[in-house]
Design a protein around this motif. Structure first.
Motif, PDB file in Angstrom:
ATOM      1  N   THR A  11      15.948  -5.934 -43.622  1.00 40.66           N
ATOM      2  CA  THR A  11      16.075  -5.760 -42.323  1.00 40.66           C
ATOM      3  C   THR A  11      14.506  -5.889 -41.571  1.00 40.66           C
ATOM      4  O   THR A  11      14.350  -6.487 -40.584  1.00 40.66           O
ATOM      5  N   GLU A  12      13.646  -5.225 -42.237  1.00 39.57           N
ATOM      6  CA  GLU A  12      12.131  -5.281 -41.444  1.00 39.57           C
ATOM      7  C   GLU A  12      11.542  -6.459 -41.822  1.00 39.57           C
ATOM      8  O   GLU A  12      10.794  -7.036 -40.970  1.00 39.57           O
ATOM      9  N   GLU A  13      12.050  -7.261 -42.481  1.00 43.73           N
ATOM     10  CA  GLU A  13      11.576  -8.734 -42.828  1.00 43.73           C
ATOM     11  C   GLU A  13      12.056  -9.674 -41.575  1.00 43.73           C
ATOM     12  O   GLU A  13      11.612 -10.452 -41.125  1.00 43.73           O
TER      13      GLU A  13
ATOM     14  N   THR B 256      10.171  -5.602 -34.151  1.00 43.94           N
ATOM     15  CA  THR B 256      10.078  -4.220 -35.181  1.00 43.94           C
ATOM     16  C   THR B 256      11.518  -4.155 -35.949  1.00 43.94           C
ATOM     17  O   THR B 256      12.523  -4.793 -35.327  1.00 43.94           O
ATOM     18  N   LYS B 257      11.423  -3.408 -36.903  1.00 42.44           N
ATOM     19  CA  LYS B 257      12.631  -3.042 -37.648  1.00 42.44           C
ATOM     20  C   LYS B 257      13.893  -2.466 -36.849  1.00 42.44           C
ATOM     21  O   LYS B 257      14.876  -2.641 -36.396  1.00 42.44           O
TER      22      LYS B 257
END
Length: 226
Positions: free
Chosen positions: A54-56, A64-65
């Protein structure tokens, strides 16, 4: 005193440039969602759904995530939103072309293939995403896999119905079942997209589309002898 105008430094005359219009919260929200979806689509195609974090997605979207979680709640919801977009922009227009009553069965299949070619040229991700999802979710009883399988099944049924009508009119060959010909069309179309995706450099797309069109239309059409 203000400086006098000279040939070298003329004083501008006129109204000042207007300030850029401030975006509304809804416009900011829509832009953020679009950035997340576009970033996720690229990552799901290149890395796969399960391998993408998800952070990608947030980083690729310039967010942001937490923003991804705020708008979608979870990664699966992002994929479902992408598949919904494919259904709206790809499946439904293609279904309308196949279901329309005017035009010969040959013309309707031809337009289906040409529309696929236009999508491959203008927005290949729309065609690549369901292919990649169908591979990654094969045999998995999750919602993304169910949606993609439903889309393929519906398209195959519509194609088969048009081909069956064409067989009755003597336009398409009769030695193969309509369902077999429909499955072959979808398989070759997906194969052409995958070959374009993995080819280096990707300059063979038009050649692949032209070859696919020529082989398919000559292969399913009834010969004069028949």
């Amino acid at each position: 005193m203000p400086p006098a105008a000279t040939d070298e430094f003329p004083i501008a005359v006129g109204k000042p440039e207007p300030r850029p219009k401030r975006r509304t919260k809804q416009e900011q929200r829509d832009e953020s969602i679009a950035r997340i979806l576009n970033a996720a689509q690229e990552l799901f195609i290149t890395k796969g759904f399960n391998a993408t974090r998800t952070e990608e997605i947030g980083a690729r979207a310039g967010l942001t995530k937490g923003a991804v979680y705020f708008y979608f709640g979870e990664k699966t919801a992002v994929l479902l939103a992408l598949l919904e977009r494919v259904q709206t922009k790809v499946l439904e227009p293609l279904a309308q072309r196949l279901e329309r009553r005017h035009g010969t069965p040959f013309d309707r299949v031809r337009e289906f293939l040409l529309q696929q070619a236009r999508l491959a040229r203008d927005d290949p991700g729309m065609l690549l995403l369901p292919i990649m999802v169908s591979i990654e979710f094969a045999g998995v009883d999750d919602e993304p896999g169910k949606r993609v399988r439903w889309g393929y099944r519906r398209t195959a049924e519509l194609l088969a119905a048009v081909i069956e009508q064409g067989q009755s009119d003597g336009v398409f060959r009769r030695d193969l079942k309509p369902t077999q010909q429909a499955s072959l069309i979808l398989a070759l179309n997906d194969g052409a997209m995958l070959e374009w995706w993995r080819s280096e450099p990707r300059s063979t797309g038009r050649d692949l589309v032209d070859s696919l069109y020529t082989v398919l239309m000559s292969g399913i059409r009834s010969s004069p002898e028949a």
